[in-house]
Design a protein around this motif. Structure first.
Motif, PDB file in Angstrom:
ATOM      1  N   PRO A  10       0.902  -1.037  -0.216  1.00 38.97           N
ATOM      2  CA  PRO A  10       0.590   0.210  -0.203  1.00 38.97           C
ATOM      3  C   PRO A  10       1.078   1.143  -0.173  1.00 38.97           C
ATOM      4  O   PRO A  10       1.784   1.525   0.547  1.00 38.97           O
ATOM      5  N   ARG A  11      -0.013   2.508  -0.501  1.00 39.11           N
ATOM      6  CA  ARG A  11       0.886   3.646  -0.613  1.00 39.11           C
ATOM      7  C   ARG A  11       0.727   4.904   0.346  1.00 39.11           C
ATOM      8  O   ARG A  11      -0.851   5.010   0.669  1.00 39.11           O
ATOM      9  N   CYS A  12       1.544   4.955   1.202  1.00 40.01           N
ATOM     10  CA  CYS A  12       0.921   6.785   1.984  1.00 40.01           C
ATOM     11  C   CYS A  12       0.621   7.450   0.718  1.00 40.01           C
ATOM     12  O   CYS A  12       0.768   8.081  -0.074  1.00 40.01           O
ATOM     13  N   PRO A  13      -0.521   8.135   1.300  1.00 36.18           N
ATOM     14  CA  PRO A  13      -1.419   9.097   0.645  1.00 36.18           C
ATOM     15  C   PRO A  13      -0.879  10.432   0.618  1.00 36.18           C
ATOM     16  O   PRO A  13      -0.940  11.283  -0.111  1.00 36.18           O
ATOM     17  N   ALA A  14      -0.409  10.494   1.471  1.00 37.00           N
ATOM     18  CA  ALA A  14       0.724  12.007   1.934  1.00 37.00           C
ATOM     19  C   ALA A  14       1.942  12.059   0.526  1.00 37.00           C
ATOM     20  O   ALA A  14       2.436  13.193   0.297  1.00 37.00           O
ATOM     21  N   SER A  16       2.647   9.020  -1.078  1.00 35.57           N
ATOM     22  CA  SER A  16       2.877   8.135  -2.154  1.00 35.57           C
ATOM     23  C   SER A  16       3.812   7.185  -2.637  1.00 35.57           C
ATOM     24  O   SER A  16       4.234   6.470  -4.174  1.00 35.57           O
ATOM     25  N   THR A  17       4.864   7.047  -1.627  1.00 38.69           N
ATOM     26  CA  THR A  17       5.287   6.176  -1.620  1.00 38.69           C
ATOM     27  C   THR A  17       4.943   4.947  -0.601  1.00 38.69           C
ATOM     28  O   THR A  17       4.132   5.537  -0.274  1.00 38.69           O
ATOM     29  N   PRO A  18       5.298   3.474  -0.863  1.00 37.76           N
ATOM     30  CA  PRO A  18       5.426   2.193  -0.446  1.00 37.76           C
ATOM     31  C   PRO A  18       4.561   2.239   1.209  1.00 37.76           C
ATOM     32  O   PRO A  18       6.075   3.163   1.528  1.00 37.76           O
ATOM     33  N   VAL A  19       4.032   1.824   2.032  1.00 38.10           N
ATOM     34  CA  VAL A  19       4.848   1.868   3.572  1.00 38.10           C
ATOM     35  C   VAL A  19       4.279   0.395   3.737  1.00 38.10           C
ATOM     36  O   VAL A  19       3.783  -0.351   3.404  1.00 38.10           O
ATOM     37  N   PHE A  20       5.390   0.042   5.128  1.00 39.47           N
ATOM     38  CA  PHE A  20       5.745  -1.130   5.079  1.00 39.47           C
ATOM     39  C   PHE A  20       5.274  -1.610   6.534  1.00 39.47           C
ATOM     40  O   PHE A  20       4.938  -0.470   7.053  1.00 39.47           O
ATOM     41  N   ALA A  21       4.347  -2.063   6.843  1.00 37.54           N
ATOM     42  CA  ALA A  21       3.726  -2.166   8.494  1.00 37.54           C
ATOM     43  C   ALA A  21       4.545  -2.310   8.946  1.00 37.54           C
ATOM     44  O   ALA A  21       4.127  -1.542  10.387  1.00 37.54           O
ATOM     45  N   ASN A  22       5.950  -1.665   9.257  1.00 36.34           N
ATOM     46  CA  ASN A  22       6.252  -1.439  10.228  1.00 36.34           C
ATOM     47  C   ASN A  22       6.652  -0.173  10.367  1.00 36.34           C
ATOM     48  O   ASN A  22       7.318   0.763  11.713  1.00 36.34           O
ATOM     49  N   GLU A  23       6.625   0.314   9.779  1.00 36.63           N
ATOM     50  CA  GLU A  23       6.710   1.495   9.948  1.00 36.63           C
ATOM     51  C   GLU A  23       5.038   2.411   9.286  1.00 36.63           C
ATOM     52  O   GLU A  23       4.980   3.750   8.478  1.00 36.63           O
ATOM     53  N   TYR A  25       1.320   3.662  10.126  1.00 34.45           N
ATOM     54  CA  TYR A  25       0.213   3.865  11.106  1.00 34.45           C
ATOM     55  C   TYR A  25      -1.202   4.648  10.494  1.00 34.45           C
ATOM     56  O   TYR A  25      -1.345   4.474   9.529  1.00 34.45           O
ATOM     57  N   MET A  26      -1.779   3.276  10.839  1.00 31.04           N
ATOM     58  CA  MET A  26      -3.423   3.320  10.123  1.00 31.04           C
ATOM     59  C   MET A  26      -4.381   5.120  10.753  1.00 31.04           C
ATOM     60  O   MET A  26      -4.159   5.969  11.492  1.00 31.04           O
ATOM     61  N   ALA A  27      -5.186   5.756   9.889  1.00 33.44           N
ATOM     62  CA  ALA A  27      -5.884   6.618   9.663  1.00 33.44           C
ATOM     63  C   ALA A  27      -7.466   5.438  10.519  1.00 33.44           C
ATOM     64  O   ALA A  27      -7.397   4.657  10.235  1.00 33.44           O
ATOM     65  N   ALA A  28      -8.290   6.589  10.333  1.00 34.53           N
ATOM     66  CA  ALA A  28      -9.719   6.044  11.056  1.00 34.53           C
ATOM     67  C   ALA A  28     -10.175   5.136   9.791  1.00 34.53           C
ATOM     68  O   ALA A  28     -11.044   4.261   9.981  1.00 34.53           O
ATOM     69  N   ASP A  29     -10.072   5.613   8.262  1.00 34.40           N
ATOM     70  CA  ASP A  29     -10.046   4.589   7.135  1.00 34.40           C
ATOM     71  C   ASP A  29      -9.341   3.395   6.941  1.00 34.40           C
ATOM     72  O   ASP A  29     -10.031   2.821   5.789  1.00 34.40           O
ATOM     73  N   ARG A  30      -8.622   3.023   7.568  1.00 25.14           N
ATOM     74  CA  ARG A  30      -7.427   1.773   7.560  1.00 25.14           C
ATOM     75  C   ARG A  30      -6.525   2.108   7.066  1.00 25.14           C
ATOM     76  O   ARG A  30      -5.904   1.590   6.169  1.00 25.14           O
ATOM     77  N   THR A  31      -6.781   3.854   6.375  1.00 31.14           N
ATOM     78  CA  THR A  31      -5.814   3.807   5.659  1.00 31.14           C
ATOM     79  C   THR A  31      -3.607   3.575   5.336  1.00 31.14           C
ATOM     80  O   THR A  31      -3.389   5.053   7.223  1.00 31.14           O
ATOM     81  N   PRO A  32      -3.126   3.338   5.271  1.00 31.37           N
ATOM     82  CA  PRO A  32      -1.403   3.553   6.136  1.00 31.37           C
ATOM     83  C   PRO A  32      -0.932   4.674   5.929  1.00 31.37           C
ATOM     84  O   PRO A  32      -0.982   5.189   4.723  1.00 31.37           O
ATOM     85  N   PHE A  33      -0.279   5.114   6.807  1.00 32.55           N
ATOM     86  CA  PHE A  33       0.566   6.288   6.709  1.00 32.55           C
ATOM     87  C   PHE A  33       1.634   6.904   7.235  1.00 32.55           C
ATOM     88  O   PHE A  33       2.238   5.192   8.130  1.00 32.55           O
ATOM     89  N   ILE A  38       2.242  11.930   9.409  1.00 27.55           N
ATOM     90  CA  ILE A  38       1.344  12.104   9.907  1.00 27.55           C
ATOM     91  C   ILE A  38       1.783  13.185  10.299  1.00 27.55           C
ATOM     92  O   ILE A  38       2.442  13.313  11.649  1.00 27.55           O
ATOM     93  N   LYS A  39       0.793  14.757   9.772  1.00 26.33           N
ATOM     94  CA  LYS A  39       1.467  15.760  10.034  1.00 26.33           C
ATOM     95  C   LYS A  39      -0.202  16.916   9.108  1.00 26.33           C
ATOM     96  O   LYS A  39      -1.032  16.239   8.666  1.00 26.33           O
ATOM     97  N   CYS A  40      -0.133  17.688  10.321  1.00 24.37           N
ATOM     98  CA  CYS A  40      -1.304  18.489   9.822  1.00 24.37           C
ATOM     99  C   CYS A  40      -1.644  19.105   8.768  1.00 24.37           C
ATOM    100  O   CYS A  40      -0.551  19.678   8.354  1.00 24.37           O
ATOM    101  N   GLY A  41      -2.349  19.357   7.774  1.00 21.95           N
ATOM    102  CA  GLY A  41      -2.591  19.270   6.755  1.00 21.95           C
ATOM    103  C   GLY A  41      -2.167  20.704   6.472  1.00 21.95           C
ATOM    104  O   GLY A  41      -1.979  21.670   5.916  1.00 21.95           O
ATOM    105  N   LEU A  42      -2.687  21.442   7.698  1.00 17.81           N
ATOM    106  CA  LEU A  42      -2.877  23.590   7.721  1.00 17.81           C
ATOM    107  C   LEU A  42      -1.588  24.093   8.108  1.00 17.81           C
ATOM    108  O   LEU A  42      -1.097  24.618   8.058  1.00 17.81           O
TER     109      LEU A  42
END
Length: 146
Positions: A10-14, A16-23, A25-33, A38-42
């Motif tokens: 899976p790719r990090c939405p922030a 766009s690089t691959p996210v491996f299990a050991n690195e 963090y899951m968001a509320a919709d189970r999207t891995p970052f 994991i930073k505030c967008g504003l």
């Protein structure tokens, strides 16, 4: 069984690089970052799992989310307000029930029974010269059912 390729990472939405299990963090919709993504967008403040608020695949801190993205209540300005007025100038108030201080008659009765049983037990267990007399008192206490 023919060989098949492993499912894509899976790719990090922030970033766009691959996210491996050991690195991840899951968001509320189970999207891995990534943990570093994991930073505030504003305000770009680093977020902890407790602070994550997501909106359209972007993460926000609680303050930024509430101030700019949270749905605002739209209260009508011309609403009528109801006011409670007294009847003929006097408010009708039901009196509150009075709470009695002290023990109830039932509690007093139970206390007297307990005190009588304790006194009988003390008399029965006191050392007497006559063993038959103390044995009879013990039988009396036991017959009371206490």
């Amino acid at each position: 069984m023919p060989w098949t390729a492993a499912p894509p990472t899976p790719r990090c939405p922030a970033c766009s690089t691959p996210v491996f299990a050991n690195e991840a963090y899951m968001a509320a919709d189970r999207t891995p970052f990534h943990k570093t993504c994991i930073k505030c967008g504003l305000c770009k403040k680093p977020l902890s799992p407790a602070d994550i608020n997501e909106h359209e695949k972007q993460l926000f801190c609680r303050v930024c989310y509430e101030s700019s993205l949270a749905p605002k209540a739209n209260y009508a300005q011309n609403t009528k307000k109801m006011q409670v007025l007294p009847v003929q100038g006097v408010f009708k108030v039901k009196p509150k029930p009075m709470v009695e201080d002290g023990p109830s008659p039932e509690e007093i009765k139970h206390k007297e029974i307990a005190e009588a049983a304790a006194k009988a037990w003390e008399e029965a267990t006191a050392k007497c010269s006559d063993n038959n007399n103390s044995l009879m008192k013990i039988e009396e206490v036991l017959s009371m059912g206490l």
